[in-house]
Design an enzyme around this catalytic site. Structure first.
Site, mmCIF file in Angstrom:
data_model
loop_
_atom_site.group_PDB
_atom_site.id
_atom_site.type_symbol
_atom_site.label_atom_id
_atom_site.label_comp_id
_atom_site.label_asym_id
_atom_site.label_seq_id
_atom_site.Cartn_x
_atom_site.Cartn_y
_atom_site.Cartn_z
ATOM 1 C CB CYS A 61 6.808 28.788 -55.135
ATOM 2 S SG CYS A 61 6.817 27.564 -53.575
ATOM 3 C CG ASP A 62 5.914 32.688 -55.272
ATOM 4 O OD1 ASP A 62 5.728 31.872 -55.885
ATOM 5 O OD2 ASP A 62 5.495 32.962 -54.311
ATOM 6 C CB CYS B 191 6.976 29.288 -51.021
ATOM 7 S SG CYS B 191 8.047 28.232 -51.823
#
Ligand SMILES: Cc1cc2nc3c(=O)[nH]c(=O)nc-3n(C[C@H](O)[C@H](O)[C@H](O)COP(=O)(O)OP(=O)(O)OC[C@H]3O[C@@H](n4cnc5c(N)ncnc54)[C@H](O)[C@@H]3O)c2cc1C
Length: 301
Positions: free
Chosen positions: A133-134, A130
């Site tokens: 997200c990261d 993801c």
């Protein structure tokens, strides 16, 4: 209490079905692991009508507000079984049971893994599924993205805002699956370098990911690796029900009906070839409409 309709999955398909069902005044319950589904991972959405550009988080927030405004009941949890008893379907979450006359399956799909040794060991230690997200963890780092779809290219573009260098590693010789606009953006981005005709064969590192080896013998030093190689439909839950699948996706007709009476399916879990928000929403709307009509015709017969 027996619901008219239970929707499993709170992504765009499930939540759109909920909007339609609520407006038909059906007694509806949504059971979802997480609100928004995969959309919450989308960095930028530029192909949904009415929004020139919107983040996945913002899109999810708006969808949630719309559903909450209609006072739809939502339970956060994972359905672990579905059983048919007489004309009702009974679902289990933990030790609780919920029954409904109609069911919409909108469980979407899960990210495909590479299947390499050490892949699970490096998750959170360099390997991610993801980018939204990261990505921010990789400021001034060197990262790789595996894949050639829209998801892979948009992940690379997002990563280029943080990382110093982004490699896209793709097994084909061109980005034929992706939208031309994303391809052009990638081609015009100085930080992104594409390596075509290549597969990652080894993840290198001790405690954290340090690099990858490709099948052309090349080795790349990487701080992060984002795996964007497609997804697998979440059909395990329905294995014992006898629902007809097509290449592992739920087969539906034009009314989003499955081969089992009273069970409908919508979104990425179906055999629709275009796995997008707009198609998931459209299928959710059709599924709710079909469930509503079927229920009404049963009441009137
Ligand atoms: C990084 C990324 C970027 C994207 N960008 C775009 C874009 O720009 N434009 C676009 O149109 N599409 C985009 N997509 C695709 C889009 O997100 C999907 O097509 C869409 O989310 C599908 O919706 P869905 O409701 O069918 O499934 P999902 O969004 O996958 O939602 C299904 C939900 O059901 C839940 N669930 C599964 N099993 C159970 C269970 N047993 N019990 C309870 N809940 C369960 C799952 O956890 C999930 O939350 C992107 C996807 C990704 C990953």
């Amino acid at each position: 209490m027996i619901y008219d309709l239970i929707i499993i999955g709170a992504g765009p398909a499930g939540l759109t079905a909920a909007i339609y069902a609520a407006r038909y005044k059906m007694n509806v319950l949504v059971i979802g692991e997480q609100i928004g589904g995969m959309v919450s991972e989308a960095h930028e959405i530029c192909n949904f009508p009415t929004y020139k550009k919107i983040t996945g988080t913002e899109f999810t927030k708006k969808l949630k507000e719309q559903v909450e405004n209609l006072k739809v009941e939502i339970i956060y949890g994972v359905v672990t079984s579905i059983e048919k008893i007489d004309s009702l379907y009974t679902l289990k979450i933990n030790l609780k049971e919920y029954s409904a006359k109609k069911i919409i399956l909108a469980m979407g799909s899960e990210k495909r893994k590479l299947g390499l040794e050490n892949e699970s060991k490096f998750v959170g230690k360099g390997v991610s599924y993801c980018a939204t997200c990261d990505a921010s963890f990789f400021k001034n780092k060197v990262v790789g993205v595996i894949g050639g779809s829209n998801s892979a290219l948009t992940a690379a573009l997002l990563l280029s805002k943080f990382a110093d260098k982004v490699y896209i590693i793709y097994r084909q010789d061109n980005f034929f699956r992706a939208e031309k606009m994303w391809v052009e953006e990638v081609e015009n981005n100085d930080k992104i370098k594409t390596i075509f005709n290549s597969n990652v064969t080894e993840l290198k590192g001790n405690n954290v990911l340090e690099g990858v080896k490709l099948d052309n013998g090349q080795e790349l030093k990487l701080d992060g690796l984002f795996i964007e190689i497609g997804s697998i439909p979440n059909v395990k839950l329905i294995e014992s029900l006898g629902i007809e699948l097509e290449k592992n996706y739920i087969k539906t007709d034009e009314k989003q009906r499955t081969n089992l009476k009273g069970i409908f399916a919508a979104g990425d879990i179906t055999n629709n070839p275009l796995k997008q928000i707009i198609t998931a929403c459209a299928e959710g709307a059709i599924a709710a409409n079909s469930a509503h009509l079927e229920l009404n015709s049963e009441k009137n017969s």
